[in-house]
Design an enzyme around this catalytic site. Sequence first.
Site, PDB file in Angstrom:
ATOM      1  N   GLU A  49     -10.688  -1.569  19.048  1.00 20.38           N
ATOM      2  CA  GLU A  49     -11.001  -0.619  20.117  1.00 20.38           C
ATOM      3  C   GLU A  49     -11.330   0.786  19.611  1.00 20.38           C
ATOM      4  O   GLU A  49     -11.874   1.593  20.359  1.00 20.38           O
ATOM      5  CB  GLU A  49      -9.924  -0.594  21.205  1.00 20.38           C
ATOM      6  CG  GLU A  49      -8.539  -0.184  20.770  1.00 20.38           C
ATOM      7  CD  GLU A  49      -7.635  -1.396  20.621  1.00 20.38           C
ATOM      8  OE1 GLU A  49      -8.094  -2.421  20.061  1.00 20.38           O
ATOM      9  OE2 GLU A  49      -6.467  -1.312  21.037  1.00 20.38           O
ATOM     10  N   ASN A  50     -11.011   1.081  18.347  1.00 19.37           N
ATOM     11  CA  ASN A  50     -11.419   2.381  17.811  1.00 19.37           C
ATOM     12  C   ASN A  50     -12.897   2.429  17.439  1.00 19.37           C
ATOM     13  O   ASN A  50     -13.366   3.443  16.950  1.00 19.37           O
ATOM     14  CB  ASN A  50     -10.541   2.775  16.620  1.00 19.37           C
ATOM     15  CG  ASN A  50     -10.462   1.709  15.555  1.00 19.37           C
ATOM     16  OD1 ASN A  50     -10.475   0.522  15.835  1.00 19.37           O
ATOM     17  ND2 ASN A  50     -10.399   2.125  14.305  1.00 19.37           N
TER      18      ASN A  50
END
Lengths: 224, 219
Positions: A49-50
Site C-alpha cells: 500500500e505504500n
Amino acid sequence: MDKRARREYIARRVAQELSNGDVVNLGIGIPTLVANFIPAEITVIFHSENGFVGIGPPPREGEEDPDIINAGGQFVTILPGGAFFDSTLSFGIIRGGHLDIAVLGVLEVDAQGNLANWTVPGRSGPGMGGAMDLVTGAKRVIVATEHTTKSGRPKIVERCALPLTGERVVDLIVSDLGVLEVTPNGLLLKELRPGVTIDELQAKTAARFSIQPCLAAELGPAIG
Amino acid sequence: MDKVTTAIDAVKRVKQGSTVMIGGFLSVGAPQQLLAALAKQMINELTIICCAADYPQDGVGRLISAGLVKRAILSHSGTNPEIEERAAAGEIEVEFIPQGTLTERIRAAGMGLGGVLISTGLGTAIEEGKRTIEVDGNSFLLEKPLKADVALIKAARSDHTGNLVYHGAARNFNPLMATAADLVIAEVEELVPVGEIDPDQVVTPAIFVDLVVQAKRRR
C-alpha cells in the site's frame, strides 16, 4: 505444535486460497508469511500500500534500496514487471475493486464478519493505517490469525467488543485450528486442522458456528 | 526561475502554529533534512498531516521528539512510542484517518474538489460527525478536503525550477501533498539544470513547487 509451526500452518492454508493472476495485499505478521507458500503452479501479484505492485523477496544483505520497503517497513525488492505509484493510486487500487484479496490479522473477528484490529480502549493508537480501506475495498477479505490470544482468550467472538475496523467485511477465517467461512447465516466450520478435535475448537471459540455437512459426516454421529 | 535555497532558509517560512504536510511512509520519502532544520528552529504548536508517525528522532518523528507538534492527523502511529506517550500525557492531540481517506482528502484539496464520497469507515468510529450520502443505493461518507499552509516533500531528482522525479516507494504521499499546500518545499537528492529532465518523466510539475533544497545523497 509450536508457535512457528502454527503460524506457518495458517500461512500455508491461506496460500491455497489464492488463484493464478490474483492481486493480493498481505498484512503484517502471519499474513506476510503467506508469500512463502504460494503454490508453484500459480503466479500472484503482491500489492504494497505504500505504492507498488510486484513485491519481490527481501534483498541480499548490502543490496537494499533504501527507498524500497514494504508496508511493514522491511526492505524488499520489486520484481521485473512491477510498478511504483503514489498513495492515491495505491488506495484507488484497493478501493476501486482492483485488489482481489486482502489478508489481515485481527484482535477480534465476529460471527457477522466484523473485525477489529486498529486500537484498544485507553490507548491512542496504533491507528488503522490502510486496514479500513483494505477490508472495505478488497473483493475478498481473509483473516489469518491464531485462534486465541497469548493468554488463551478466543479471538473469534459472537460480537466484537473492540472498535471496529470494518463492518460485515470478512469472508474467511483461517486459524491454527481450522477454517471458518462467514456466511449470511453466521459462521460455518469448513475444516479442522488434522489432529484438532471439534471439542478443542469449540472450547476456544466464543461464537456459535455450524459445521459443513461433509465435515460433520466425517466427524461422526456424536457431533451436532 | 531558480528556486534553490538552503534547508535553514526554507524552513524559516514555517510559522508557529502552521499546518504542515509531510511526505513519506515510515520515513521512506520523508524530507529528513528539512525536518532536521525545522526541529532545530524550534518552531512549535504545529499541526502535522502525514501518513504515519515514523520513528523516534526519524522522519516526522524528529518534530514529535522535539516537542513541536500540537496536533497530528495521520493513519498510523504504531512505530513511534513517543507519540503515544505524548498523546497519553495530553501534549499531542491525535486524529486517525484511514490511509486511503487521507490520500483522497489531500487530493480533493489539491484538485479543487468540495469533498469526496468514500465508503471506508462506514459502521466504525470514523463515521462519527460525518454526513452519509446515498448514491444509487450505496452509502458513502462525505470526506472534506484537507489542506496545509506548508508541504515538506522529498524527491529523488529535480531541476532548478522544481520539476520532480521520484524513486521507488519514496513517492508515496509526496506528489499529492505538492498540490495541497500554500507553500511547497521540496528536498531533492539530485539537482540538475533545467532541460535535463525529460518532460515525459516529470511526476510533479515545477508549477507546484516553491522552494527546492538539495539534500545529501544516500546512495
